[in-house]
Design an enzyme around this catalytic site. Structure first.
Site, mmCIF file in Angstrom:
data_model
loop_
_atom_site.group_PDB
_atom_site.id
_atom_site.type_symbol
_atom_site.label_atom_id
_atom_site.label_comp_id
_atom_site.label_asym_id
_atom_site.label_seq_id
_atom_site.Cartn_x
_atom_site.Cartn_y
_atom_site.Cartn_z
ATOM 1 C CB VAL A 130 9.244 -6.367 3.329
ATOM 2 C CG1 VAL A 130 8.672 -5.272 3.898
ATOM 3 C CG2 VAL A 130 10.494 -7.034 4.285
ATOM 4 C CG ASP A 149 17.884 -13.206 5.596
ATOM 5 O OD1 ASP A 149 17.629 -12.827 4.357
ATOM 6 O OD2 ASP A 149 18.257 -12.594 6.309
ATOM 7 C CG ASP A 161 9.033 -17.332 3.978
ATOM 8 O OD1 ASP A 161 9.544 -16.463 5.050
ATOM 9 O OD2 ASP A 161 8.052 -17.181 3.152
ATOM 10 N NE ARG A 191 -4.719 0.906 -5.407
ATOM 11 C CZ ARG A 191 -3.912 -0.337 -5.134
ATOM 12 N NH1 ARG A 191 -4.453 -1.172 -4.363
ATOM 13 N NH2 ARG A 191 -2.772 -0.221 -5.534
ATOM 14 C CB SER A 197 -5.900 -6.116 -5.441
ATOM 15 O OG SER A 197 -5.462 -4.524 -5.358
ATOM 16 C CB SER A 205 4.247 -4.477 -6.493
ATOM 17 O OG SER A 205 3.264 -3.757 -6.086
ATOM 18 C CG ASN A 206 -0.346 -2.444 -7.530
ATOM 19 O OD1 ASN A 206 -0.586 -1.199 -7.323
ATOM 20 N ND2 ASN A 206 -0.370 -3.427 -6.907
ATOM 21 C CG HIS A 207 2.227 -0.349 -4.784
ATOM 22 N ND1 HIS A 207 1.314 0.564 -4.607
ATOM 23 C CD2 HIS A 207 1.646 -1.808 -4.073
ATOM 24 C CE1 HIS A 207 0.707 0.061 -3.795
ATOM 25 N NE2 HIS A 207 0.488 -1.285 -3.682
ATOM 26 C CE1 TYR A 224 6.783 -4.721 -2.258
ATOM 27 C CE2 TYR A 224 4.868 -3.480 -2.590
ATOM 28 C CZ TYR A 224 5.459 -4.570 -2.703
ATOM 29 O OH TYR A 224 5.057 -5.764 -3.178
#
Length: 275
Positions: A73, A50, A32, A173, A164, A110-112, A135
């Site tokens: 991020v 990094d 990390d 949600r 989530s 991600s679900n996004h 994102y």
């Protein structure tokens, strides 16, 4: 001994995985940008740096058998804050994995990446991308990297579209897309052990109100133990505004941020796909 690299080991997901997933006979390399709290049990190595630094990514992947890539991020930001960690870092990691002959990568998507689908529609892994944010778009790009290097370089890819990830659901949600800590750990362990080429699954528990078809994960052997419905009685009912993308679309608040389009037109475009 099998060496497993976990990126994003100081993050919310990474900290839980480092505690719950390792087994005897494995060495885990934790990485990390931030200081990492090393778990009390198990064989661990720590490398801080990094992933946007190509040389660091190359050194990080040396002598590694599998990678769990959770570094990112993990929220909506301006492009200048997303490009390094979410795009350049992932590019460098996959290139280093290929160069070091890493066998497989479990990728925390991600679900996004599909957040602009409407609430009430059951989304499948094969449905098209509909990112709800910058994102979400970076996660779509990461999934593309996984596919590219699986097909072209033989690095097996297990993509998890995480819902989530919380100790318990706290909103309606979450009842649709929550994943418990132990179910997330089980899904990652499945990614480390199962036979696949490039697979995409949803990171959700066995939720009664699930908005995703997770049959691919179940076919591979995923057996979630938790169900968000166990917490439903303690969650207040939310009044839905049919004109608000936050209420109507699965990505929630990410969908409403910077939304200037026509919600009606968007739904007209999506719904015929299932007719």
């Amino acid at each position: 001994m099998r060496r497993i690299l976990l990126t994003g080991a100081a993050g919310m997901v990474g900290t839980v995985l480092a505690d719950l997933v390792p087994r005897e006979g494995e060495i885990w390399r934790l990485s990390d940008l931030r200081p990492i709290e090393q778990p009390a049990k198990g064989a661990f190595e720590v490398m801080t740096g990094d992933l946007a630094d190509q040389a660091f990514a190359m050194a990080l992947c040396k002598d590694v058998d599998a990678i769990i890539h959770m570094a990112a991020v993990a929220r909506e930001k301006d492009w200048d804050e997303l490009i390094g960690p979410n795009l350049v870092g992932s590019i460098n990691l996959w290139q280093a994995a290929v160069a070091n002959r890493v066998k497989r990568i479990i990728y925390g998507s991600s679900n996004h990446a599909q957040g602009m689908y409407p609430v009430g529609m059951t989304v499948r892994t094969g449905d098209g991308y509909r990112p709800d944010s910058r994102y979400g778009l970076t996660k779509m790009f990461g999934e593309g990297l996984a596919r590219l290097h699986a097909d072209k370089n033989g690095v097996k890819a297990f993509v998890i579209r995480i819902g989530s990830f919380l100790p318990r659901p706290t909103s309606e949600r979450h009842l649709r897309m929550w994943i418990s800590h132990r179910d997330m750990a089980a899904l990652v362990r499945l990614g480390l052990e199962a036979d696949y080429h490039c697979e995409t699954v949803f990171g959700i528990s066995d939720n009664s109100r699930a908005c995703y078809d997770n049959s691919r994960a179940h076919t591979l052997g995923y057996r979630p133990e938790d169900n968000a419905e166990a917490y439903a009685d303690g969650i207040a009912h939310e009044v839905v505004d049919p004109a608000n993308p936050v209420d109507v679309l699965q990505g929630g608040h990410a969908c409403g941020r910077d939304f200037t389009g026509s919600l009606a037109r968007l739904l007209e475009d999506i719904l015929p796909e299932r007719s």
